[in-house]
Design an enzyme around this catalytic site. Sequence first.
Site, mmCIF file in Angstrom:
data_model
loop_
_atom_site.group_PDB
_atom_site.id
_atom_site.type_symbol
_atom_site.label_atom_id
_atom_site.label_comp_id
_atom_site.label_asym_id
_atom_site.label_seq_id
_atom_site.Cartn_x
_atom_site.Cartn_y
_atom_site.Cartn_z
ATOM 1 C CD GLN A 1 53.904 -69.036 -23.255
ATOM 2 O OE1 GLN A 1 54.373 -68.651 -23.986
ATOM 3 N NE2 GLN A 1 52.887 -68.326 -23.324
ATOM 4 N NE ARG B 1 57.893 -68.879 -33.048
ATOM 5 C CZ ARG B 1 57.544 -68.183 -32.218
ATOM 6 N NH1 ARG B 1 56.385 -68.388 -31.821
ATOM 7 N NH2 ARG B 1 58.003 -67.510 -31.597
ATOM 8 C CG HIS C 1 58.963 -66.932 -26.617
ATOM 9 N ND1 HIS C 1 58.484 -67.732 -27.606
ATOM 10 C CD2 HIS C 1 57.893 -66.400 -25.859
ATOM 11 C CE1 HIS C 1 56.681 -67.344 -27.965
ATOM 12 N NE2 HIS C 1 56.719 -66.291 -26.443
ATOM 13 C CG ASN D 1 58.150 -64.394 -28.764
ATOM 14 O OD1 ASN D 1 57.107 -65.037 -30.139
ATOM 15 N ND2 ASN D 1 57.373 -63.926 -27.868
ATOM 16 C CD GLU D 2 54.672 -61.772 -28.984
ATOM 17 O OE1 GLU D 2 54.482 -61.147 -27.396
ATOM 18 O OE2 GLU D 2 53.880 -61.797 -29.717
ATOM 19 C CE1 TYR E 1 47.667 -64.945 -29.821
ATOM 20 C CE2 TYR E 1 49.559 -63.598 -29.943
ATOM 21 C CZ TYR E 1 48.885 -65.036 -29.765
ATOM 22 O OH TYR E 1 49.785 -65.631 -28.619
ATOM 23 C CD1 TRP F 1 49.378 -68.858 -27.700
ATOM 24 C CD2 TRP F 1 51.592 -69.364 -28.473
ATOM 25 N NE1 TRP F 1 49.934 -68.864 -26.704
ATOM 26 C CE2 TRP F 1 51.411 -69.271 -27.201
ATOM 27 C CE3 TRP F 1 52.036 -69.830 -29.209
ATOM 28 C CZ2 TRP F 1 52.170 -69.804 -26.093
ATOM 29 C CZ3 TRP F 1 53.548 -70.011 -28.236
ATOM 30 C CH2 TRP F 1 53.375 -69.944 -26.891
HETATM 31 C C1 PNW Z 1 52.355 -63.538 -26.848
HETATM 32 N N1 PNW Z 1 50.066 -58.216 -24.681
HETATM 33 O O1 PNW Z 1 52.244 -62.769 -25.903
HETATM 34 C C2 PNW Z 1 53.083 -64.406 -27.140
HETATM 35 O O2 PNW Z 1 54.175 -64.401 -27.863
HETATM 36 C C3 PNW Z 1 53.529 -65.966 -26.258
HETATM 37 O O3 PNW Z 1 53.936 -66.307 -25.242
HETATM 38 C C4 PNW Z 1 51.807 -65.804 -25.900
HETATM 39 O O4 PNW Z 1 51.526 -66.735 -25.041
HETATM 40 C C5 PNW Z 1 50.865 -65.439 -26.429
HETATM 41 O O5 PNW Z 1 51.055 -64.301 -27.048
HETATM 42 C C6 PNW Z 1 49.879 -65.006 -26.032
HETATM 43 O O6 PNW Z 1 49.272 -63.990 -24.931
HETATM 44 C C7 PNW Z 1 51.537 -61.214 -25.639
HETATM 45 O O7 PNW Z 1 49.613 -57.866 -23.731
HETATM 46 C C8 PNW Z 1 51.182 -60.980 -24.330
HETATM 47 O O8 PNW Z 1 49.998 -57.004 -25.758
HETATM 48 C C9 PNW Z 1 50.984 -60.261 -23.633
HETATM 49 C C10 PNW Z 1 50.289 -59.602 -24.723
HETATM 50 C C11 PNW Z 1 50.527 -59.382 -26.294
HETATM 51 C C12 PNW Z 1 51.252 -61.160 -26.603
#
Ligand code: PNW
Length: 486
Positions: A26, A83, A129, A175-176, A318, A437
Site C-alpha cells: 500500500q 507497524r 499483509h 494480517n487479517e 473499524y 490506520w
Molecule cells: C484492512 N472489508 O482491510 C487492511 O488490513 C488494511 O490494509 C486496509 O487498508 C484497511 O483495513 C482499511 O480498509 C480491510 O471490505 C479491507 O470489510 C476491506 C475490508 C475490511 C478490512
Amino acid sequence: SAHGSYTTQNKLPADFAWGFATASYQIEGAYDEDGRLPSIWDTFSKTPGKVEDGTNGDVACDSYHRTHEDIKILKQYGAQVYRFSLSWSRIIPLGGRNDPVNAKGLEFYSKFIDDLNAAGIEPVITLYHWDLPDELLERYGGALNQEEFVADYANYARIVFKSFGHKVKRWITFNEPWCSSVLGYNTGKHAPGRTSDRTKNPVGDGAREPWIVGKTLLIAHGTAVDIFRKEIKPTHGGEIGITLNGDWAEPWDPEDPADIEASERKIEFAISWFADPIYHGKYPDSMVKQLGDRLPAFTPEEIALVKGSNDFYGMNHYCANYIRHREGEPEPDDAAGNLDHLFEDKFGNPIGPETNCEWLRPNAIGFRKLLKWLSDRYGYPKIYVTENGTSIKGENDLPLEELLKDDFRVQYYSDYIGAMADASAIDGVNVKMYMAWSLLDNYEWSEGYQTRFGVTFVDYENGQKRIPKKSALTLGEIFNNHVSKE
Ligand code: PNW
C-alpha cells in the site's frame, strides 16, 4: 447519533503505547527495484476491472525511497510504535524455500529498522499483509496448497527472524486471514480474485476454497510461532501473534432471539474461525454446524501447534453493523453465517454516518463492546489494536485546504480512543497498544487511491509530498489526555 457522542475521563494504563500502521504494497512503490518480483497484488491490480479506479501500487507513496520522510512525520506526531509489513517479494523474490534470498531486500528493511530504533520508535513487523510472491500462486496455488505454502512461509519467517530478531521485539504473522480467505477466495474482491470456481480449483470442490485457505494460514501461523519460540525467543525475547479483523455486530431486532444469535454467529464467522483454534483448540460450533465437513479438520498435531500460539491478540477494528438472520438453508459457499448486514436497525436508527467505504460506518461503542466480547471469550488476553481508523465520504474531491481539516476523522479517533479507555478502566480489558490506520493516505486495495485513510495527505500528483491533516496533530493530544501519568 452514535458519531461524536463518546466522552469519558477514564485513562489507559501508564505503559500504554500508540502509533501508526501501514502495509508494504500500500505504501512502498518501487515495484521492480533491487530485485523485487511481482506479488499476487501486482498481478491482480493490473488485471482490468479488479480495482475501482484502475490503479496499482507501482509507485504508491514511494515510501521505498522516502523512509526518512516517514520517520520524520512519525516523530513529529509523537508516535511510540510503527507497524509496517515486509514485502516477501523483496526478500525472496520467487518466494520458495529453494529460491534465492535477495540481500538487497534484507538490507532495505535492516536499515529501516535501525533508523526507526535510532529515532526511538519501536518497529512492529507484520510478516504477511497479503502480498504473496506471484510465483507461488502459479507454482502450486498459493495457500490452497497447505504443505507447500507452510514450508515456504516457514522458510521466509525463519530468514526474517534470524535477520532481525535481535532488533525487533514484536511480530505479527498474518494480517487479517479472514480477508485473504473470504475476499481472496469467496467474493473475489481481493487477490487472487477467486470466487470458489469449481472448474479451476486444483484441490477439488471449489466451494471449500475459503476454508482451506483459512486453515493453511492458521497452520502457517502456528509453524512460524513455533520457530520463533524455539529459535529466537530464548536468546532475544520478543512476542508474536496474529492480527484478526472483526466488526461489532448489533442485532437488527434487539428482541428477536434469531437476530441476537445471528449477531453472535457473525462475529464467530469473522473472528472465532481463527481465534477459537488459537485459544480453545477447535472451530466455533456455529461454523461446524453450518459448514460441516466443508471446514477442513485439524489433525491432533496441527491443533497442538495452533493452540496457545498467541502472545497477544492483534485486533483490527473499524466499524459495526446491524445483523439480521436469514430464513432457510445457507448457500454452500456462504462464508458469512446465513445473515444480512444492515446500516439501520428495525426502528430506522442508523449504525453510524457514511464514510467513503461501503462497509464502514463508525460506531465507537461497538469497539468497547467487541473488546469486552473478545476478553470474555478468550480469557482477557493482552490486546494490541493493530489497526483502527476511517475514510471520509468525498474526501478525495475536496480542495486541499478543506481536506486537511479532517474533523470527521478527529471525531472518530476521539470517540474510539475514549471507548477503548472505558473498556480498559471499566470493563477490565487488557489493551496495551494502539496503531491508527493509517500514517499515510495509501493504496486502498480494490478502492485504489480515491479512498484515503491517512492522517497524512499524500499528494500523488506532486512527488508524493506528505502534508499532515488535522488528525495527525490531534492524536498525540488525545493519547496525552487518555494515558495515565502514573
Ligand atoms: C484492512 N472489508 O482491510 C487492511 O488490513 C488494511 O490494509 C486496509 O487498508 C484497511 O483495513 C482499511 O480498509 C480491510 O471490505 C479491507 O470489510 C476491506 C475490508 C475490511 C478490512
